[in-house]
Design a protein around this motif. Structure first.
Motif, short mmCIF file in Angstrom:
data_model
loop_
_atom_site.label_atom_id
_atom_site.label_comp_id
_atom_site.label_asym_id
_atom_site.label_seq_id
_atom_site.Cartn_x
_atom_site.Cartn_y
_atom_site.Cartn_z
N UNK A 1 0.83 -1.19 0.00
CA UNK A 1 0.00 0.00 0.00
C UNK A 1 0.88 1.26 0.00
N UNK A 2 1.95 1.20 0.79
CA UNK A 2 2.84 2.34 0.88
C UNK A 2 3.53 2.60 -0.47
N UNK A 3 3.88 1.49 -1.17
CA UNK A 3 4.50 1.63 -2.48
C UNK A 3 3.54 2.29 -3.47
N UNK A 4 2.25 1.92 -3.39
CA UNK A 4 1.26 2.50 -4.28
C UNK A 4 1.12 4.00 -4.04
N UNK A 5 1.08 4.39 -2.77
CA UNK A 5 0.98 5.82 -2.45
C UNK A 5 2.21 6.60 -2.92
N UNK A 6 3.38 5.99 -2.85
CA UNK A 6 4.60 6.66 -3.31
C UNK A 6 4.62 6.84 -4.83
N UNK A 7 3.92 5.99 -5.57
CA UNK A 7 3.89 6.08 -7.04
C UNK A 7 2.93 7.15 -7.54
N UNK A 8 2.02 7.61 -6.68
CA UNK A 8 1.05 8.61 -7.12
C UNK A 8 1.74 9.94 -7.40
N UNK A 9 1.34 10.53 -8.52
CA UNK A 9 1.89 11.83 -8.89
C UNK A 9 0.85 12.91 -8.62
N UNK A 10 1.21 14.15 -8.85
CA UNK A 10 0.35 15.30 -8.55
C UNK A 10 -1.04 15.17 -9.19
N UNK A 11 -1.18 14.82 -10.47
CA UNK A 11 -2.53 14.68 -11.05
C UNK A 11 -3.38 13.61 -10.34
N UNK A 12 -2.71 12.54 -9.88
CA UNK A 12 -3.44 11.50 -9.15
C UNK A 12 -3.96 12.03 -7.82
N UNK A 13 -3.13 12.79 -7.12
CA UNK A 13 -3.54 13.37 -5.83
C UNK A 13 -4.66 14.38 -6.03
N UNK A 14 -4.59 15.15 -7.11
CA UNK A 14 -5.67 16.12 -7.39
C UNK A 14 -6.98 15.38 -7.66
#
Length: 146
Positions: A1-14
């Motif tokens: 899960x932590x690896x998935x969160x680290x792969x998220x980029x700015x557009x994903x967070x938006x």
């Protein structure tokens, strides 16, 4: 899960932030309307049952109110009376098929009505399942004039 969160980029967070905002806003509005209209579990149960029946391939019908989902949109319910046959002395669960029971129901219909008046008569068992006529109908419409 932590690896998935680290792969998220700015557009994903938006996108996730907008999704969270959308869910929160519409949840708040729904609860606010629910409280404002003073709806209760019975109101929600009627529509839940109608939607469930439609999803099962049945007509959207509520055994709680004994009416179709479209009944209020195309016709007006003037009066209704539900009870066990013979004033609760002959429940359908103890009647053999073909038993004839004389059953009287009094309805008070408003005086000032226009258009055709139809009495829809039907039977259902203790689980709320409609009993059908010999022709396979769930009810019989009786014209009362108009």
């Amino acid at each position: 899960m932590k690896r998935l969160l680290n792969k998220l980029q700015l557009p994903d967070w938006i996108a996730l932030g907008l999704l969270l905002l959308y869910v929160t806003a519409f949840s708040w509005m729904t609860i606010r309307q629910h409280n404002g209209f003073r709806t209760n579990a019975l109101d929600l149960g009627k529509f839940d049952q109608m939607i469930w029946n439609a999803a099962q391939g049945r007509r959207p019908y509520s055994t709680i109110t004994q009416q179709s989902a479209v009944q209020g949109h195309f016709s007006q319910l003037l009066a209704q009376h539900d009870s066990w046959p013979a004033d609760a002395h002959r429940p359908t669960s103890v009647l053999p098929p073909g038993t004839v029971v004389r059953d009287v129901h009094y309805l008070t219909v408003p005086q000032a009505i226009s258009g055709e008046v139809v009495a829809r008569v039907g039977l259902y068992d203790e689980q709320g399942t409609h009993l059908t006529t010999q022709e396979g109908q769930e009810f019989v419409d009786l014209s009362l004039g108009g």
